[in-house]
Motif scaffolding. Structure first.
Motif, PDB file in Angstrom:
ATOM      1  N   VAL A 179       0.852  -1.182   0.000  1.00 34.55           N
ATOM      2  CA  VAL A 179       0.000   0.000   0.000  1.00 34.55           C
ATOM      3  C   VAL A 179       0.894   1.240   0.000  1.00 34.55           C
ATOM      4  N   LEU A 180       0.504   2.259  -0.750  1.00 29.76           N
ATOM      5  CA  LEU A 180       1.235   3.525  -0.713  1.00 29.76           C
ATOM      6  C   LEU A 180       0.605   4.447   0.328  1.00 29.76           C
ATOM      7  N   GLY A 181       1.464   5.076   1.157  1.00 25.95           N
ATOM      8  CA  GLY A 181       0.935   5.862   2.258  1.00 25.95           C
ATOM      9  C   GLY A 181       1.106   7.365   2.136  1.00 25.95           C
ATOM     10  N   ALA A 182       2.153   7.823   1.451  1.00 24.33           N
ATOM     11  CA  ALA A 182       2.415   9.263   1.399  1.00 24.33           C
ATOM     12  C   ALA A 182       3.406   9.572   0.289  1.00 24.33           C
ATOM     13  N   TYR A 183       3.434  10.843  -0.091  1.00 24.93           N
ATOM     14  CA  TYR A 183       4.424  11.343  -1.039  1.00 24.93           C
ATOM     15  C   TYR A 183       5.111  12.543  -0.411  1.00 24.93           C
ATOM     16  N   ASP A 184       6.450  12.573  -0.468  1.00 26.03           N
ATOM     17  CA  ASP A 184       7.237  13.672   0.072  1.00 26.03           C
ATOM     18  C   ASP A 184       7.784  14.502  -1.078  1.00 26.03           C
ATOM     19  N   VAL A 185       7.320  15.751  -1.170  1.00 26.87           N
ATOM     20  CA  VAL A 185       7.691  16.616  -2.290  1.00 26.87           C
ATOM     21  C   VAL A 185       9.177  16.947  -2.266  1.00 26.87           C
ATOM     22  N   ALA A 186       9.699  17.274  -1.090  1.00 26.04           N
ATOM     23  CA  ALA A 186      11.080  17.749  -0.983  1.00 26.04           C
ATOM     24  C   ALA A 186      12.093  16.715  -1.463  1.00 26.04           C
ATOM     25  N   SER A 187      11.844  15.449  -1.154  1.00 24.41           N
ATOM     26  CA  SER A 187      12.786  14.395  -1.545  1.00 24.41           C
ATOM     27  C   SER A 187      12.339  13.628  -2.789  1.00 24.41           C
ATOM     28  N   ASP A 188      11.127  13.920  -3.257  1.00 24.60           N
ATOM     29  CA  ASP A 188      10.543  13.219  -4.413  1.00 24.60           C
ATOM     30  C   ASP A 188      10.520  11.711  -4.168  1.00 24.60           C
ATOM     31  N   ARG A 189       9.955  11.335  -3.016  1.00 24.10           N
ATOM     32  CA  ARG A 189       9.855   9.924  -2.633  1.00 24.10           C
ATOM     33  C   ARG A 189       8.436   9.582  -2.201  1.00 24.10           C
ATOM     34  N   ALA A 190       8.074   8.330  -2.432  1.00 27.55           N
ATOM     35  CA  ALA A 190       6.789   7.809  -1.961  1.00 27.55           C
ATOM     36  C   ALA A 190       7.051   6.796  -0.852  1.00 27.55           C
ATOM     37  N   LEU A 191       6.086   6.668   0.042  1.00 23.76           N
ATOM     38  CA  LEU A 191       6.216   5.765   1.179  1.00 23.76           C
ATOM     39  C   LEU A 191       5.448   4.475   0.911  1.00 23.76           C
ATOM     40  N   ILE A 192       6.180   3.369   0.805  1.00 30.17           N
ATOM     41  CA  ILE A 192       5.566   2.050   0.662  1.00 30.17           C
ATOM     42  C   ILE A 192       5.317   1.481   2.050  1.00 30.17           C
ATOM     43  N   LEU A 193       4.058   1.179   2.349  1.00 30.91           N
ATOM     44  CA  LEU A 193       3.713   0.506   3.599  1.00 30.91           C
ATOM     45  C   LEU A 193       3.700  -0.992   3.299  1.00 30.91           C
ATOM     46  N   ASP A 194       4.816  -1.631   3.543  1.00 26.92           N
ATOM     47  CA  ASP A 194       5.019  -3.020   3.131  1.00 26.92           C
ATOM     48  C   ASP A 194       4.219  -3.962   4.018  1.00 26.92           C
ATOM     49  N   VAL A 195       3.393  -4.808   3.377  1.00 24.94           N
ATOM     50  CA  VAL A 195       2.592  -5.766   4.147  1.00 24.94           C
ATOM     51  C   VAL A 195       3.403  -6.989   4.551  1.00 24.94           C
ATOM     52  N   ALA A 196       4.614  -7.136   4.013  1.00 26.54           N
ATOM     53  CA  ALA A 196       5.536  -8.178   4.490  1.00 26.54           C
ATOM     54  C   ALA A 196       6.281  -7.595   5.689  1.00 26.54           C
ATOM     55  N   ARG A 197       5.552  -7.332   6.750  1.00 29.75           N
ATOM     56  CA  ARG A 197       6.099  -6.578   7.888  1.00 29.75           C
ATOM     57  C   ARG A 197       7.155  -7.371   8.650  1.00 29.75           C
ATOM     58  N   TYR A 198       7.176  -8.669   8.469  1.00 32.01           N
ATOM     59  CA  TYR A 198       8.184  -9.518   9.102  1.00 32.01           C
ATOM     60  C   TYR A 198       9.541  -9.391   8.406  1.00 32.01           C
ATOM     61  N   ALA A 199       9.555  -8.815   7.209  1.00 31.93           N
ATOM     62  CA  ALA A 199      10.780  -8.737   6.411  1.00 31.93           C
ATOM     63  C   ALA A 199      11.234  -7.313   6.130  1.00 31.93           C
ATOM     64  N   TYR A 200      10.288  -6.400   5.855  1.00 38.44           N
ATOM     65  CA  TYR A 200      10.633  -5.039   5.463  1.00 38.44           C
ATOM     66  C   TYR A 200       9.807  -4.017   6.228  1.00 38.44           C
ATOM     67  N   PRO A 201      10.437  -2.943   6.684  1.00 40.77           N
ATOM     68  CA  PRO A 201       9.696  -1.845   7.310  1.00 40.77           C
ATOM     69  C   PRO A 201       9.077  -0.970   6.223  1.00 40.77           C
ATOM     70  N   PRO A 202       8.219  -0.013   6.594  1.00 41.26           N
ATOM     71  CA  PRO A 202       7.829   1.003   5.607  1.00 41.26           C
ATOM     72  C   PRO A 202       9.088   1.632   5.018  1.00 41.26           C
ATOM     73  N   THR A 203       9.040   1.927   3.728  1.00 42.67           N
ATOM     74  CA  THR A 203      10.244   2.384   3.017  1.00 42.67           C
ATOM     75  C   THR A 203       9.917   3.543   2.093  1.00 42.67           C
ATOM     76  N   TRP A 204      10.731   4.592   2.184  1.00 49.19           N
ATOM     77  CA  TRP A 204      10.623   5.712   1.252  1.00 49.19           C
ATOM     78  C   TRP A 204      11.434   5.373   0.003  1.00 49.19           C
ATOM     79  N   VAL A 205      10.791   5.434  -1.157  1.00 52.83           N
ATOM     80  CA  VAL A 205      11.449   5.064  -2.405  1.00 52.83           C
ATOM     81  C   VAL A 205      11.390   6.238  -3.375  1.00 52.83           C
ATOM     82  N   SER A 206      12.484   6.470  -4.085  1.00 47.46           N
ATOM     83  CA  SER A 206      12.503   7.562  -5.067  1.00 47.46           C
ATOM     84  C   SER A 206      11.490   7.281  -6.166  1.00 47.46           C
TER      85      SER A 206
END
Length: 241
Positions: A179-206
């Protein structure tokens, strides 16, 4: 002495690299120092604030699409398939998601063995009564994706599911849903809310890396991965392609 200094320098470099929390400059993990300013800039009207209380961990390693869909249905309080174990409360689970209507498109066994495609998940969600607009990754460029995220991720009437290729982000695995949770204008990144929470945290991706990851071929369907935009029936007029 010179060799000792060299070894100490190498050790310091390795420690600095480890603290950075990522091997890929396109990614910033949630729990790293570099993520702090991005977290502080999450807009008050970002989808993140509604999604995070409902973020669901996928029950198996192929249930990422189902967990993502359940997260959005519960966020929207669109619980037409509430699990009876929670009665009288209405709460959709990864088991109750598979209603008789959903079973026309996909079954627990098929998801367990091969996951779920964009078309299958879109049809399954529509059978729950929500509106779904499919946006293949090969149909938009990075600028169009950016404009879409800037609008949709601050619109409480719409939620975005993302189907992407993990190796394109230097992550382990193959095709994945989250699921996508947010977009950060300053860094031009989107926040992936990873449902594989046992493996990956939420991650900001360019945005460039995100576009690269969704503009990939899903071998199961022979079609591009991409985004599903979910909204309630009352928002038909706003759900423009």
């Amino acid at each position: 002495m010179k060799q000792t200094i060299t070894c100490l320098g190498l050790l310091c470099a390795l420690l600095t690299f480890a603290v950075s929390g990522t091997q890929n400059p396109d990614l910033i993990d949630w729990n790293t120092p570099a993520a702090a300013p991005l977290q502080q800039r999450i807009p008050a009207n970002a989808d993140f604030w509604q999604l995070i209380p409902q973020l669901t961990t996928q029950k198996t390693q192929t249930y990422c699409g189902i967990a993502s869909a359940v997260t959005v249905l519960n966020t929207m309080a669109f619980g037409q398939a509430g699990d009876p174990v929670y009665f009288p409360y209405v709460h959709v689970t990864q088991d109750s998601f598979f209603t008789p209507d959903v079973l026309q498109y996909v079954t627990p066994l098929s998801v367990l063995t091969r996951g779920i495609t964009m078309k299958e998940l879109g049809n399954a969600l529509q059978s729950h009564g929500v509106l779904v607009h499919s946006l293949p990754g090969d149909s938009i460029d990075t600028d169009q994706l950016r404009n879409r995220l800037r609008h949709e991720l601050t619109d409480k009437e719409h939620y975005l599911l993302i189907n992407y290729h993990r190796p394109s982000l230097n992550q382990k695995g193959g095709g994945h849903w989250s699921v996508l949770g947010a977009y950060d204008v300053a860094s031009d990144r989107a926040l992936i809310l990873d449902v594989a929470r046992y493996a990956y945290p939420p991650t900001w991706v360019s945005l460039s890396a995100l576009h690269r990851a969704i503009n990939t071929l899903d071998a199961s369907s022979g079609e591009s991965r991409g985004l599903l935009i979910i909204s309630a029936p009352s928002t038909t007029a706003q759900n423009t392609p």
